[in-house]
Scaffold this motif. Sequence first.
Motif, PDB file in Angstrom:
ATOM      1  N   ASN A 162      -9.930   3.788 -10.473  1.00 38.05           N
ATOM      2  CA  ASN A 162      -8.658   3.857 -10.924  1.00 38.05           C
ATOM      3  C   ASN A 162      -8.673   2.379 -11.399  1.00 38.05           C
ATOM      4  O   ASN A 162      -9.440   1.074 -10.538  1.00 38.05           O
ATOM      5  CB  ASN A 162      -7.226   4.022 -10.681  1.00 38.05           C
ATOM      6  CG  ASN A 162      -6.042   3.642 -11.760  1.00 38.05           C
ATOM      7  OD1 ASN A 162      -6.152   3.332 -12.998  1.00 38.05           O
ATOM      8  ND2 ASN A 162      -4.450   3.637 -11.070  1.00 38.05           N
ATOM      9  N   HIS A 163      -8.474   1.737 -12.382  1.00 37.65           N
ATOM     10  CA  HIS A 163      -8.817   0.716 -12.889  1.00 37.65           C
ATOM     11  C   HIS A 163     -10.051  -0.297 -12.517  1.00 37.65           C
ATOM     12  O   HIS A 163     -10.322  -1.090 -11.372  1.00 37.65           O
ATOM     13  CB  HIS A 163      -7.297  -0.504 -12.445  1.00 37.65           C
ATOM     14  CG  HIS A 163      -5.738  -0.551 -12.944  1.00 37.65           C
ATOM     15  ND1 HIS A 163      -6.008  -0.403 -13.958  1.00 37.65           N
ATOM     16  CD2 HIS A 163      -4.754   0.070 -11.945  1.00 37.65           C
ATOM     17  CE1 HIS A 163      -4.051  -0.157 -14.182  1.00 37.65           C
ATOM     18  NE2 HIS A 163      -3.586   0.448 -13.322  1.00 37.65           N
ATOM     19  N   ARG A 164     -10.941   0.375 -12.943  1.00 38.24           N
ATOM     20  CA  ARG A 164     -12.614   0.018 -12.386  1.00 38.24           C
ATOM     21  C   ARG A 164     -12.678   0.151 -11.203  1.00 38.24           C
ATOM     22  O   ARG A 164     -13.663  -0.876 -10.762  1.00 38.24           O
ATOM     23  CB  ARG A 164     -13.158  -0.932 -13.042  1.00 38.24           C
ATOM     24  CG  ARG A 164     -13.144  -0.389 -14.683  1.00 38.24           C
ATOM     25  CD  ARG A 164     -13.810  -2.044 -15.564  1.00 38.24           C
ATOM     26  NE  ARG A 164     -12.295  -3.094 -15.609  1.00 38.24           N
ATOM     27  CZ  ARG A 164     -12.512  -4.285 -15.744  1.00 38.24           C
ATOM     28  NH1 ARG A 164     -13.852  -4.130 -16.455  1.00 38.24           N
ATOM     29  NH2 ARG A 164     -12.030  -5.084 -16.627  1.00 38.24           N
ATOM     30  N   ASN A 165     -11.752   0.409 -10.011  1.00 38.32           N
ATOM     31  CA  ASN A 165     -11.576   0.182  -8.720  1.00 38.32           C
ATOM     32  C   ASN A 165     -11.807   2.262  -8.046  1.00 38.32           C
ATOM     33  O   ASN A 165     -11.104   2.382  -8.381  1.00 38.32           O
ATOM     34  CB  ASN A 165     -10.560  -0.673  -7.880  1.00 38.32           C
ATOM     35  CG  ASN A 165     -11.187  -2.091  -7.959  1.00 38.32           C
ATOM     36  OD1 ASN A 165     -12.127  -2.201  -8.076  1.00 38.32           O
ATOM     37  ND2 ASN A 165      -9.822  -2.783  -7.872  1.00 38.32           N
ATOM     38  N   THR A 189       3.941   8.729   4.198  1.00 36.20           N
ATOM     39  CA  THR A 189       4.165   7.508   3.760  1.00 36.20           C
ATOM     40  C   THR A 189       4.474   7.339   2.344  1.00 36.20           C
ATOM     41  O   THR A 189       5.698   5.896   2.890  1.00 36.20           O
ATOM     42  CB  THR A 189       4.188   6.628   4.807  1.00 36.20           C
ATOM     43  OG1 THR A 189       2.812   6.454   4.386  1.00 36.20           O
ATOM     44  CG2 THR A 189       3.731   7.455   6.305  1.00 36.20           C
ATOM     45  N   LEU A 190       4.247   7.595   1.675  1.00 39.29           N
ATOM     46  CA  LEU A 190       4.229   7.105  -0.063  1.00 39.29           C
ATOM     47  C   LEU A 190       5.500   7.896  -0.530  1.00 39.29           C
ATOM     48  O   LEU A 190       5.044   8.761  -0.082  1.00 39.29           O
ATOM     49  CB  LEU A 190       2.923   7.668  -0.821  1.00 39.29           C
ATOM     50  CG  LEU A 190       1.855   6.695  -0.395  1.00 39.29           C
ATOM     51  CD1 LEU A 190       0.184   7.516  -0.749  1.00 39.29           C
ATOM     52  CD2 LEU A 190       1.243   4.830  -0.249  1.00 39.29           C
ATOM     53  N   SER A 191       6.050   6.782  -0.634  1.00 38.92           N
ATOM     54  CA  SER A 191       7.099   7.016  -1.762  1.00 38.92           C
ATOM     55  C   SER A 191       6.391   7.636  -3.275  1.00 38.92           C
ATOM     56  O   SER A 191       5.578   7.308  -3.022  1.00 38.92           O
ATOM     57  CB  SER A 191       8.543   5.640  -1.759  1.00 38.92           C
ATOM     58  OG  SER A 191       7.409   4.340  -2.945  1.00 38.92           O
ATOM     59  N   LEU A 206       3.239   6.988  -4.883  1.00 42.34           N
ATOM     60  CA  LEU A 206       2.382   8.013  -5.424  1.00 42.34           C
ATOM     61  C   LEU A 206       2.162   7.643  -7.153  1.00 42.34           C
ATOM     62  O   LEU A 206       1.039   7.699  -7.560  1.00 42.34           O
ATOM     63  CB  LEU A 206       3.116   9.333  -4.993  1.00 42.34           C
ATOM     64  CG  LEU A 206       1.954  10.284  -5.341  1.00 42.34           C
ATOM     65  CD1 LEU A 206       1.648  10.006  -4.183  1.00 42.34           C
ATOM     66  CD2 LEU A 206       2.637  11.229  -4.155  1.00 42.34           C
ATOM     67  N   ALA A 207       3.686   7.350  -7.726  1.00 44.79           N
ATOM     68  CA  ALA A 207       2.959   7.402  -9.345  1.00 44.79           C
ATOM     69  C   ALA A 207       2.479   6.306  -9.721  1.00 44.79           C
ATOM     70  O   ALA A 207       1.120   6.381 -10.556  1.00 44.79           O
ATOM     71  CB  ALA A 207       4.494   7.713  -9.978  1.00 44.79           C
ATOM     72  N   GLU A 208       2.241   4.796  -8.975  1.00 37.81           N
ATOM     73  CA  GLU A 208       1.590   3.449  -8.795  1.00 37.81           C
ATOM     74  C   GLU A 208      -0.328   4.011  -8.725  1.00 37.81           C
ATOM     75  O   GLU A 208      -0.959   3.538  -9.807  1.00 37.81           O
ATOM     76  CB  GLU A 208       1.742   2.795  -8.310  1.00 37.81           C
ATOM     77  CG  GLU A 208       1.515   1.611  -9.023  1.00 37.81           C
ATOM     78  CD  GLU A 208       2.272   0.513  -7.265  1.00 37.81           C
ATOM     79  OE1 GLU A 208       1.845  -0.461  -7.870  1.00 37.81           O
ATOM     80  OE2 GLU A 208       2.898   0.680  -7.247  1.00 37.81           O
ATOM     81  N   LYS A 265      -1.150   8.402 -16.915  1.00 36.53           N
ATOM     82  CA  LYS A 265      -0.970   8.225 -18.577  1.00 36.53           C
ATOM     83  C   LYS A 265      -2.135   7.493 -18.958  1.00 36.53           C
ATOM     84  O   LYS A 265      -3.647   7.186 -19.058  1.00 36.53           O
ATOM     85  CB  LYS A 265       0.561   7.766 -18.700  1.00 36.53           C
ATOM     86  CG  LYS A 265       1.404   8.177 -19.140  1.00 36.53           C
ATOM     87  CD  LYS A 265       1.924   7.154 -20.497  1.00 36.53           C
ATOM     88  CE  LYS A 265       3.053   7.929 -21.144  1.00 36.53           C
ATOM     89  NZ  LYS A 265       3.754   7.723 -21.303  1.00 36.53           N
ATOM     90  N   GLU A 266      -2.599   6.938 -17.293  1.00 31.76           N
ATOM     91  CA  GLU A 266      -3.454   5.413 -16.924  1.00 31.76           C
ATOM     92  C   GLU A 266      -5.512   6.292 -17.083  1.00 31.76           C
ATOM     93  O   GLU A 266      -4.743   7.545 -16.311  1.00 31.76           O
ATOM     94  CB  GLU A 266      -3.130   4.774 -16.094  1.00 31.76           C
ATOM     95  CG  GLU A 266      -2.661   3.621 -16.162  1.00 31.76           C
ATOM     96  CD  GLU A 266      -2.240   2.375 -15.247  1.00 31.76           C
ATOM     97  OE1 GLU A 266      -2.669   2.296 -14.704  1.00 31.76           O
ATOM     98  OE2 GLU A 266      -1.261   2.154 -15.398  1.00 31.76           O
TER      99      GLU A 266
END
Length: 581
Positions: free
Chosen positions: A48-51, A14-16, A20-22, A27-28
């Motif tokens: 990702n983002h410390r989570n 269901t992810l667009s 999915l890229a987010e 690069k992150e």
Amino acid sequence: RRKLRSEVAAAFPTLSTEQLAELVPNKEELNVIKIHCHKGEAITVYMNHRNPILFEVEKVLYPTVYTLWVYPDLLPAFATWPPVLQKLAGGADLMLPGVVVPPSGLPPVRRGTLCAVTLLGNRAPVAVGVATMSTEEMLAAGMKGKGFAVLHTHLDHLWEYGDKSSPPTLAPLVTDPAAKESAGGEEELQGKEPGSSCSPEPQQHVDLRDLSLKDRDTCAELLGKEELHENRAAEPGEDASTGGQQEAEDSRTPQEQMDALFNQCFFHALKCKVKKSDLPLLTSTFLGSHMVSCCPAGKQLDIKKSSYKKFSKFLQCMQHQRILQVKELSKGVESIVDVDWKHPDIKAFAVPEGFSSASAAQESRSEDREQVYHAPEIIPLYGVSTKMIPLFQESGHRKGSILSSSEVRNVIINYVKSNELVDETNKNFVKVNAILCDCLLDKSEQDEISHLKWDELLSRCLERLQPLHQVTFPGQEPVVRKGNIEPIDISIAQRSSNKKVTVIKNLELYGLDPQSVANTLQQKVQASATISPAPGAKDRVQVQIQGNQIHHLAKMLLEEYQLPRKYIQGLEKAPKLGRKK
């Protein structure tokens, strides 16, 4: 990374493409860690983002609650009552009696389907689990038995790997009028479901909560209770725009209404009035200036009527939820030093009608100017030291006893009179006995001095006692600190190009907000003012303003703030008035 993205796309179709890229960015930074649960199984966690955003068990990917808060509709969701969360966080699976069946029916799932668990009235998932039976089997069983094998919950060890934020408040997609009817039976069901969910059946799946919840501390339990309490208090507030607001308020106790009012004003003030440049901000200023101005017309904030009783306890609860950070810059003087403006609760807060960010900021600035500062009451005190115990024990005082100067004087007078030490020929003198000799005289004086004047006797006694002082701020309980209070220190420093700057320290000790003082001075003298950490003083700041501004500063501290001159050091460094040569 491409392999992970393809696996995520296969697991959650269901992810667009954008989502999915987010979730798995190109690069992150994306970190991979391995942890072991209580039973010894290895778990792969993607950060990702410390989570933590995903975890993998036996080559199967599962989303964390952090991911589900961003994509709440990623998995079919089943709602439960708020008190059940404590049971799930304590290691229980979700039993079917604890599942709320909406009028539209349960979402269709098969046995083994990965599902999300939400709390009634909030779409933000708080747990991830696997269905142990299909929807048809659940209904056929009369909604009895184990419904979901829970893998991961809000408040477990995996959640603690992240920023420990709380679930956001997400309204249901469709407003269901029958939800209110089901809410009416909440209390009745609450009494039934905890008992069933407390007795989980033997688990065959990997339980990540075994990592943490065996030894969960009381702080996390307190946090859970506070969040539940806040959710309950916030629910009527969310319906403030509807016609049923009065009914919702009437159904709550006065204490619950005050708790909800404090929550509303707290988030309103953080969202609309406090800026990063305002930090550190005295908690008294935050309450008296920012929160009070956010209070709706006809209502008044009164911490004594809330369940918190003290504002410091209210802020402590908010600190447990990682919304802000409070530090005691000096004993008894607390300041807000950091605010997480990205916290879901702050972002999700809707400013009540009648308020706007611009008008709120304007009111905040005007109230800052109008707010009257009241100087604290400072009383010197004295503690009984070890050497002075023989002199004070007759009056019932022990080591560490705290006395005022008048109480010390009375102890000395009573001791002299009870031991008949007043000189018969001259009553202005006191005879020095063995105890007075040991307590008040130096070794070189013990053979020379046999009598002391009353004044000298008292001054020597005060010098040998431990100095203390009591500070009482308006509306707060007195605070006793060791030593003599440090004065507000004003000095002139030389900077590059022979420029002079005025430096002010220790404003926090007197309940003055350094940022507010800097802003006021800057407006008065039209010179640049900055705030920087005070060297040699932990968690304190100093105000620095261009030029020798001691004249203006003295007028503000002595006349406007009514501070006694004896508590200000450096006023003599003011420039001499006269013609320039």
